[in-house]
Scaffold this motif. Structure first.
Motif, PDB file in Angstrom:
ATOM      1  N   SER A   1       0.855  -1.184   0.000  1.00  0.00           N
ATOM      2  CA  SER A   1       0.000   0.000   0.000  1.00  0.00           C
ATOM      3  C   SER A   1       0.892   1.236   0.000  1.00  0.00           C
ATOM      4  O   SER A   1       2.056   1.179   0.416  1.00  0.00           O
ATOM      5  CB  SER A   1      -0.942   0.013   1.200  1.00  0.00           C
ATOM      6  N   GLU A   2       0.339   2.349  -0.477  1.00  0.00           N
ATOM      7  CA  GLU A   2       1.087   3.604  -0.521  1.00  0.00           C
ATOM      8  C   GLU A   2       0.260   4.719   0.107  1.00  0.00           C
ATOM      9  O   GLU A   2      -0.973   4.699   0.061  1.00  0.00           O
ATOM     10  CB  GLU A   2       1.437   3.985  -1.961  1.00  0.00           C
ATOM     11  N   ARG A   3       0.944   5.686   0.665  1.00  0.00           N
ATOM     12  CA  ARG A   3       0.272   6.834   1.258  1.00  0.00           C
ATOM     13  C   ARG A   3      -0.339   7.725   0.178  1.00  0.00           C
ATOM     14  O   ARG A   3       0.183   7.817  -0.932  1.00  0.00           O
ATOM     15  CB  ARG A   3       1.259   7.662   2.072  1.00  0.00           C
ATOM     16  N   VAL A   4      -1.446   8.370   0.521  1.00  0.00           N
ATOM     17  CA  VAL A   4      -2.017   9.400  -0.341  1.00  0.00           C
ATOM     18  C   VAL A   4      -1.281  10.700  -0.053  1.00  0.00           C
ATOM     19  O   VAL A   4      -1.130  11.106   1.102  1.00  0.00           O
ATOM     20  CB  VAL A   4      -3.528   9.558  -0.089  1.00  0.00           C
ATOM     21  N   ILE A   5      -0.809  11.334  -1.130  1.00  0.00           N
ATOM     22  CA  ILE A   5       0.017  12.533  -1.019  1.00  0.00           C
ATOM     23  C   ILE A   5      -0.720  13.717  -1.643  1.00  0.00           C
ATOM     24  O   ILE A   5      -1.407  13.585  -2.658  1.00  0.00           O
ATOM     25  CB  ILE A   5       1.363  12.313  -1.734  1.00  0.00           C
ATOM     26  N   VAL A   6      -0.575  14.882  -1.027  1.00  0.00           N
ATOM     27  CA  VAL A   6      -1.135  16.113  -1.572  1.00  0.00           C
ATOM     28  C   VAL A   6      -0.044  16.825  -2.371  1.00  0.00           C
ATOM     29  O   VAL A   6       1.072  17.033  -1.867  1.00  0.00           O
ATOM     30  CB  VAL A   6      -1.643  17.043  -0.462  1.00  0.00           C
ATOM     31  N   ALA A   7      -0.343  17.183  -3.607  1.00  0.00           N
ATOM     32  CA  ALA A   7       0.555  17.999  -4.419  1.00  0.00           C
ATOM     33  C   ALA A   7       0.063  19.444  -4.364  1.00  0.00           C
ATOM     34  O   ALA A   7      -1.120  19.723  -4.627  1.00  0.00           O
ATOM     35  CB  ALA A   7       0.563  17.501  -5.864  1.00  0.00           C
ATOM     36  N   LEU A   8       0.957  20.335  -3.991  1.00  0.00           N
ATOM     37  CA  LEU A   8       0.596  21.745  -3.772  1.00  0.00           C
ATOM     38  C   LEU A   8       1.501  22.665  -4.590  1.00  0.00           C
ATOM     39  O   LEU A   8       2.672  22.336  -4.829  1.00  0.00           O
ATOM     40  CB  LEU A   8       0.786  22.118  -2.305  1.00  0.00           C
TER      41      LEU A   8
ATOM     42  N   VAL B   1      -4.848  22.213  -6.171  1.00  0.00           N
ATOM     43  CA  VAL B   1      -4.051  21.166  -5.538  1.00  0.00           C
ATOM     44  C   VAL B   1      -4.526  19.827  -6.077  1.00  0.00           C
ATOM     45  O   VAL B   1      -5.558  19.733  -6.750  1.00  0.00           O
ATOM     46  CB  VAL B   1      -4.171  21.207  -4.000  1.00  0.00           C
ATOM     47  N   SER B   2      -3.777  18.790  -5.779  1.00  0.00           N
ATOM     48  CA  SER B   2      -4.185  17.468  -6.262  1.00  0.00           C
ATOM     49  C   SER B   2      -3.791  16.408  -5.251  1.00  0.00           C
ATOM     50  O   SER B   2      -3.001  16.656  -4.324  1.00  0.00           O
ATOM     51  CB  SER B   2      -3.539  17.165  -7.620  1.00  0.00           C
TER      52      SER B   2
ATOM     53  N   CYS C   1      -0.859   9.019  -5.505  1.00  0.00           N
ATOM     54  CA  CYS C   1      -0.198   7.966  -4.739  1.00  0.00           C
ATOM     55  C   CYS C   1       1.254   8.342  -4.480  1.00  0.00           C
ATOM     56  O   CYS C   1       1.868   9.125  -5.207  1.00  0.00           O
ATOM     57  CB  CYS C   1      -0.263   6.641  -5.490  1.00  0.00           C
ATOM     58  N   GLU C   2       1.814   7.748  -3.452  1.00  0.00           N
ATOM     59  CA  GLU C   2       3.163   8.065  -3.000  1.00  0.00           C
ATOM     60  C   GLU C   2       4.218   7.871  -4.084  1.00  0.00           C
ATOM     61  O   GLU C   2       5.229   8.595  -4.110  1.00  0.00           O
ATOM     62  CB  GLU C   2       3.472   7.166  -1.792  1.00  0.00           C
ATOM     63  N   ALA C   3       4.013   6.898  -4.991  1.00  0.00           N
ATOM     64  CA  ALA C   3       5.000   6.625  -6.031  1.00  0.00           C
ATOM     65  C   ALA C   3       5.257   7.826  -6.923  1.00  0.00           C
ATOM     66  O   ALA C   3       6.309   7.923  -7.557  1.00  0.00           O
ATOM     67  CB  ALA C   3       4.548   5.436  -6.881  1.00  0.00           C
ATOM     68  N   CYS C   4       4.303   8.741  -7.000  1.00  0.00           N
ATOM     69  CA  CYS C   4       4.453   9.918  -7.869  1.00  0.00           C
ATOM     70  C   CYS C   4       5.499  10.895  -7.357  1.00  0.00           C
ATOM     71  O   CYS C   4       5.900  11.815  -8.083  1.00  0.00           O
ATOM     72  CB  CYS C   4       3.114  10.646  -8.008  1.00  0.00           C
ATOM     73  N   MET C   5       5.953  10.744  -6.124  1.00  0.00           N
ATOM     74  CA  MET C   5       6.865  11.714  -5.533  1.00  0.00           C
ATOM     75  C   MET C   5       8.270  11.647  -6.128  1.00  0.00           C
ATOM     76  O   MET C   5       9.095  12.527  -5.882  1.00  0.00           O
ATOM     77  CB  MET C   5       6.942  11.504  -4.017  1.00  0.00           C
ATOM     78  N   GLY C   6       8.559  10.592  -6.902  1.00  0.00           N
ATOM     79  CA  GLY C   6       9.897  10.477  -7.462  1.00  0.00           C
ATOM     80  C   GLY C   6      10.175  11.453  -8.571  1.00  0.00           C
ATOM     81  O   GLY C   6      11.337  11.700  -8.910  1.00  0.00           O
ATOM     82  N   ALA C   7       9.137  12.012  -9.169  1.00  0.00           N
ATOM     83  CA  ALA C   7       9.313  12.954 -10.278  1.00  0.00           C
ATOM     84  C   ALA C   7       9.170  14.378  -9.775  1.00  0.00           C
ATOM     85  O   ALA C   7       8.245  14.701  -9.038  1.00  0.00           O
ATOM     86  CB  ALA C   7       8.287  12.677 -11.375  1.00  0.00           C
ATOM     87  N   THR C   8      10.105  15.236 -10.176  1.00  0.00           N
ATOM     88  CA  THR C   8      10.095  16.638  -9.752  1.00  0.00           C
ATOM     89  C   THR C   8       9.445  17.497 -10.833  1.00  0.00           C
ATOM     90  O   THR C   8       9.780  17.383 -12.017  1.00  0.00           O
ATOM     91  CB  THR C   8      11.524  17.134  -9.498  1.00  0.00           C
ATOM     92  N   TYR C   9       8.512  18.322 -10.402  1.00  0.00           N
ATOM     93  CA  TYR C   9       7.835  19.247 -11.317  1.00  0.00           C
ATOM     94  C   TYR C   9       8.005  20.667 -10.798  1.00  0.00           C
ATOM     95  O   TYR C   9       7.901  20.910  -9.586  1.00  0.00           O
ATOM     96  CB  TYR C   9       6.347  18.906 -11.450  1.00  0.00           C
ATOM     97  N   ALA C  10       8.259  21.585 -11.704  1.00  0.00           N
ATOM     98  CA  ALA C  10       8.507  22.970 -11.316  1.00  0.00           C
ATOM     99  C   ALA C  10       7.313  23.541 -10.549  1.00  0.00           C
ATOM    100  O   ALA C  10       6.162  23.423 -10.994  1.00  0.00           O
ATOM    101  CB  ALA C  10       8.783  23.819 -12.556  1.00  0.00           C
ATOM    102  N   GLY C  11       7.596  24.109  -9.401  1.00  0.00           N
ATOM    103  CA  GLY C  11       6.560  24.780  -8.622  1.00  0.00           C
ATOM    104  C   GLY C  11       5.670  23.863  -7.824  1.00  0.00           C
ATOM    105  O   GLY C  11       4.645  24.311  -7.290  1.00  0.00           O
ATOM    106  N   VAL C  12       6.013  22.565  -7.698  1.00  0.00           N
ATOM    107  CA  VAL C  12       5.162  21.601  -7.000  1.00  0.00           C
ATOM    108  C   VAL C  12       5.901  21.038  -5.788  1.00  0.00           C
ATOM    109  O   VAL C  12       7.072  20.669  -5.880  1.00  0.00           O
ATOM    110  CB  VAL C  12       4.742  20.432  -7.932  1.00  0.00           C
ATOM    111  N   VAL C  13       5.215  20.962  -4.659  1.00  0.00           N
ATOM    112  CA  VAL C  13       5.750  20.292  -3.476  1.00  0.00           C
ATOM    113  C   VAL C  13       4.746  19.231  -3.036  1.00  0.00           C
ATOM    114  O   VAL C  13       3.557  19.305  -3.356  1.00  0.00           O
ATOM    115  CB  VAL C  13       6.006  21.288  -2.325  1.00  0.00           C
TER     116      VAL C  13
ATOM    117  N   ALA D   1      -1.024  13.455   3.505  1.00  0.00           N
ATOM    118  CA  ALA D   1      -2.371  13.746   4.005  1.00  0.00           C
ATOM    119  C   ALA D   1      -2.707  12.794   5.152  1.00  0.00           C
ATOM    120  O   ALA D   1      -2.577  11.578   5.005  1.00  0.00           O
ATOM    121  CB  ALA D   1      -3.392  13.602   2.884  1.00  0.00           C
ATOM    122  N   ARG D   2      -3.148  13.351   6.277  1.00  0.00           N
ATOM    123  CA  ARG D   2      -3.467  12.525   7.442  1.00  0.00           C
ATOM    124  C   ARG D   2      -4.787  12.967   8.062  1.00  0.00           C
ATOM    125  O   ARG D   2      -5.290  14.065   7.815  1.00  0.00           O
ATOM    126  CB  ARG D   2      -2.380  12.641   8.507  1.00  0.00           C
TER     127      ARG D   2
END
Length: 317
Positions: free
Chosen positions: A164-171, A241-242, A245-257, A261-262
């Motif tokens: 399972s993977e954590r749900v992540i907020v992209a801001l 915002v969006s 899944c946690e796997a998406c964090m490996g890619a860096t996008y300009a202006g996104v952190v 989410a808990r």
């Protein structure tokens, strides 16, 4: 002309040993049998391959040319035989893996990297598509196995629970909540959410609705028919915002952190499952399933209803 493969081996051994007796000993034959078989081969070809002397045998010019050709044939045949055995063991061949989540990080990426390390001769093809397209591929044989999120599917005969993977907020990086290491669902109550219409967007929206909906008050969701990667580009442009899944964090996008989410119970997680067709006899698939079982030991041993988080570190930087 019908020439037996073993007779070619006899001729090659005789030329290499320079003696019918030594060649027969090497091959575990009687000298008379080997000599008779080579004589029969010469009769079939209509040429003399060896000069017989008291000291042994030596090839004639025709025999030397013949044996050189035989060696090439035997070497190529051995390559074919070894290749077939490797495919039968799943150490070579082809494997098609379907998915619709990111390969930039996470367990799926780590599993593919480890599988490639163990079985470098297996050519891996990947198919990225919707859940329905991947399941259709499993049924028609164009996809060997699909790793997807969500509840079990009734139209696939075999499956196993994975990680399972954590749900992540992209801001957007200048968003007020970007200063927080952890974001609580209640902090997101008034945000505009950008979600993809493609998988796993619908599942993410179900989580969003479950966390933030109240009577007469639904989350502000804007759906886009673009990939999750392009959703992140829209986030970076300040459009909203969006969730992903946690796997998406490996890619860096300009202006996104990215932030976790808990709620009061901790992280919100999305489960993954692998699906394949019963009766798929691809040996490479069997080895991939064994690897997944290693990475999710509670499932492999029948000790739990949920796959464990990978014990092998994700090799992504």
């Amino acid at each position: 002309m019908s020439i037996e493969l073993k007779h070619l081996r006899y001729a090659e051994a005789a030329e290499r040993c320079g003696s019918f007796r030594k060649a027969a000993d090497l091959l575990g034959l009687k000298q008379s049998n080997l000599s008779r078989r080579i004589r029969h081969l010469e009769e079939q070809l209509g040429v003399t391959l060896f000069e017989r002397t008291n000291g042994g045998v030596k090839p004639t010019p025709a025999g030397r040319d013949f044996v050189n050709g035989v060696r090439r044939v035997l070497n190529e045949l051995q390559i074919v035989v070894d290749g077939a055995k490797a495919v039968g063991r799943g150490e070579a061949g082809y494997l098609t893996i379907g998915f619709y989540t990111s390969l930039s990080a996470g367990n799926l990426r780590a599993s593919l990297v480890e599988y490639g390390r163990r079985f470098p001769q297996v050519e891996i093809s990947t198919v990225e598509g919707s859940r329905s397209r991947l399941f259709e591929g499993i049924q028609n044989g164009t996809v060997d196995i699909a790793v997807v999120t969500g509840e079990p599917a009734s139209d696939c005969s075999r499956s196993m629970i994975l990680w399972s993977e954590r749900v992540i907020v992209a801001l957007p990086e200048d968003h007020p909540l970007a200063a927080n290491e952890i974001i609580y669902w209640t902090d997101l109550k008034r945000e505009r959410f950008l979600l993809s219409e493609r998988d796993p967007g619908p599942e993410i929206q179900d989580i969003l609705v479950a966390k933030l909906s109240s009577p007469g008050d639904l989350p502000d969701v804007v759906r886009h028919d673009v990939s999750p990667e392009n959703i992140k580009s829209l986030v970076g442009a300040g459009r909203g915002v969006s969730l992903m899944c946690e796997a998406c964090m490996g890619a860096t996008y300009a202006g996104v952190v990215y932030r976790e989410a808990r709620d009061g119970n901790g992280s919100t997680r999305v489960g993954y499952r692998a699906y394949w067709r019963d009766g798929n006899d691809n040996p490479a698939l069997r080895n991939f399933i064994r690897l997944l079982e290693e990475r999710c030991p509670p499932v492999a041993n029948g000790n739990g209803s949920r796959g464990g988080v990978s014990r092998t570190p994700d090799p992504s930087p």
